[in-house]
Design an enzyme around this catalytic site. Structure first.
Site, PDB file in Angstrom:
ATOM      1  N   GLU A   1       5.875 -10.722  22.708  1.00  0.00           N
ATOM      2  CA  GLU A   1       6.055  -9.905  21.608  1.00  0.00           C
ATOM      3  C   GLU A   1       7.412  -9.196  21.178  1.00  0.00           C
ATOM      4  OE1 GLU A   1       3.172  -6.699  21.317  1.00  0.00           O
ATOM      5  OE2 GLU A   1       1.434  -8.051  22.335  1.00  0.00           O
TER       6      GLU A   1
ATOM      7  N   GLU B   1      -0.265  -5.785  28.527  1.00  0.00           N
ATOM      8  CA  GLU B   1       0.521  -4.243  28.502  1.00  0.00           C
ATOM      9  C   GLU B   1      -0.789  -3.532  29.340  1.00  0.00           C
ATOM     10  OE1 GLU B   1       1.649  -2.719  24.992  1.00  0.00           O
ATOM     11  OE2 GLU B   1       3.166  -4.270  24.523  1.00  0.00           O
TER      12      GLU B   1
HETATM   13  C1  FCB Z   1       2.134  -3.542  21.539  1.00  0.00           C
HETATM   14  C2  FCB Z   1       0.805  -4.414  21.501  1.00  0.00           C
HETATM   15  C3  FCB Z   1       0.289  -4.853  20.349  1.00  0.00           C
HETATM   16  C4  FCB Z   1       0.849  -4.172  18.948  1.00  0.00           C
HETATM   17  C5  FCB Z   1       2.395  -3.973  19.217  1.00  0.00           C
HETATM   18  C6  FCB Z   1       2.979  -3.196  17.933  1.00  0.00           C
HETATM   19  O1  FCB Z   1       2.233  -2.579  22.322  1.00  0.00           O
HETATM   20  O2  FCB Z   1       0.395  -5.339  22.558  1.00  0.00           O
HETATM   21  O3  FCB Z   1      -1.024  -5.240  20.180  1.00  0.00           O
HETATM   22  O4  FCB Z   1       0.380  -3.194  18.776  1.00  0.00           O
HETATM   23  O5  FCB Z   1       2.570  -3.324  20.225  1.00  0.00           O
END
Ligand code: FCB
Length: 461
Positions: free
Chosen positions: A356, A163
């Site tokens: 994620e 990110e």
């Molecule tokens: C993302 C991040 C991760 C965590 C989640 C909730 O943006 O990559 O580290 O904080 O959100």
């Protein structure tokens, strides 16, 4: 639902959020150590100094992953553990830690998926300009080469960056992430460019030293954008939001160009792009990592500047029928299907990994071995269904990682937001598998059973 046999069933973490031991075994400091230690930056001044003591408890933690039946684990390497000054002398104990982690994972048939940079930039590099300085991209490529040499014989899956939108935008405009600069849109644009360059240079450098079957990608936070009404100015607002939230990093990586209008939206000049940069940035990747949490609905509205989308764009948050997580993010599983299909159609990634997906809820431990979190069970099962739907429509998804394996240090939110499949009692560091962890373990076991070879019938006599 039936997923392919070799689909990765994983959970994800990142170094600063779980390791602790920030001053042990020669680790240098990172921008996040400094940011979190600055009064007023994080919830109740919390830091990652102890986190969930994963550095110390790594072997037990891998055993826990095996108990859950995970087939893959996504973690990040702390750059300042490897190169305390960001460049130069390698700190061997840092390498040794990840070396042991990888061996532990492989011994339990868990595929390691490594992220090289999840925001913990060595402080020494920040002091020389950090990501505003082009030289940081070269330093990153050297660090990537060091890691490729150390682990490339065993680690096949690598993501360069996690990110980049966050350190660029949250770090330099919102000021809620390290390094905590507010309102400098030009810096955000420049930082974004150097992060992209770092990704491209590292991809090339790693390919040069790793076996051909190595898979390299980048993990981006991506959001489907909805127009809140059908006024033409709202449709324009939605396009701007889409440029800002989705295309900023995708277009350079997958198309070798910046989105027209992007820098104007920011009210900034283009970053210092040198000849050949976009070619490096668009070095072909093997997969795109998708971090999905929610959608955004926007409409034309107030004159106040909203994000990098400039003035005149308003986020619609008043959604009477919606459910929200503890982060205030709307639960919208269908958005995951939409974004995966959109990416497939418009960017043609060779493979997609959901790097994620998950939710923070207000979990409580009953003191007795049980954490009941039905909202997370529902969240995960609905999002997995969305992944299945996207795959049925052609999205080349090869794995899914829950954010997160443990409750951990949630950046500016400190320890106040629990995302884990495993509850952590931060005072004692006791780990308790939540009901969602048990549910996920069962889901994985069912998927594996679907593909198990049936026992051979006895031979006729
Ligand atoms: C993302 C991040 C991760 C965590 C989640 C909730 O943006 O990559 O580290 O904080 O959100």
């Amino acid at each position: 639902m039936s997923f392919p046999q070799d689909f990765f069933w994983g959970a994800a973490t990142s170094a600063y959020q779980i390791e602790g031991a920030t001053r042990e075994d020669g680790r240098g400091l990172s921008v996040w150590d400094q940011f979190a230690a600055t009064p007023g930056r994080t919830y109740q001044g919390e830091t990652g100094e102890r986190a969930v003591e994963h550095y110390r408890r790594m072997e037990q933690d891998v055993a826990l992953m095996a108990d859950l039946g995970l087939t893959a684990y996504r973690f990040s390497i702390a750059w300042p553990r490897i190169l305390p000054d960001g460049v130069g002398t390698v700190n061997q104990p840092g390498i040794d830690f990840y070396d042991r982690l990888v061996d532990q994972l492989l011994a339990r048939n868990i595929t390691p998926v490594v992220t090289l940079h999840h925001w913990d930039l060595p402080l020494a590099l920040f002091e020389r300009g950090g990501w505003r300085n082009r030289a940081t991209a070269d330093a990153f490529a050297d660090y990537a080469t060091t890691m490729a040499r150390a682990l490339g014989d065993r680690v096949r899956w690598w993501t360069t960056l996690n990110e980049p939108w966050c350190p660029a935008y949250l770090g330099y405009v919102e000021g809620i992430h390290a390094p905590g600069v507010k309102g400098d849109t030009q810096a955000a644009v420049d930082v974004g460019h150097h992060l992209l360059l770092a990704h491209g240079l590292a991809t090339q450098a790693m390919r040069a030293v790793m076996p051909a079957e190595t898979r390299i990608g980048i993990a981006l936070n991506l959001f489907p954008i909805f127009a809140g009404d059908d006024r033409p100015e709202t449709l324009r607002a939605a396009e701007r939001a889409y440029r800002f939230h989705t295309r900023w990093f995708l277009d350079p990586v997958f198309r070798g160009e910046y989105t027209p209008g992007l820098f104007d939206d920011f009210g900034a000049e283009p970053p210092p792009i040198q000849d050949g940069d976009l070619k490096i940035i668009s070095t072909p990747t093997d997969f795109l990592g998708v971090n999905y949490y929610n959608r955004w609905i926007v409409r034309a509205g107030s004159d106040l500047p909203a994000d990098g989308v400039g003035t005149g764009v308003e986020y619609v948050t008043d959604l009477p029928d919606a459910t929200f997580t503890e982060m205030g993010w709307e639960v919208y599983p269908h958005g995951l299907e939409l974004i995966l299909e959109d990416l497939t159609r418009n960017y043609h990634p060779r493979m997609l990994l959901i790097t994620e997906n998950g939710a923070a809820f207000d979990d409580t431990w009953n003191g007795n071995g049980r954490v009941s979190d039905p909202q997370r069970v529902r969240y995960l099962s609905e999002h997995l269904r969305a992944v299945g739907d996207a795959m049925a429509h052609g999205a080349p998804v090869v794995g899914y990682f829950v954010w997160s394996l443990f409750d951990n240090f949630e950046w500016a939110e400190g320890y106040s937001k629990r995302f884990g499949l495993v509850y952590v009692d931060f005072a004692t560091q006791r780990r308790i598998i939540k009901d969602s962890g048990t549910w996920y373990a069962g889901f994985i076991a069912n998927q594996r059973a679907l593909h198990a070879t049936p026992p051979k019938p006895p031979l006729p006599r």
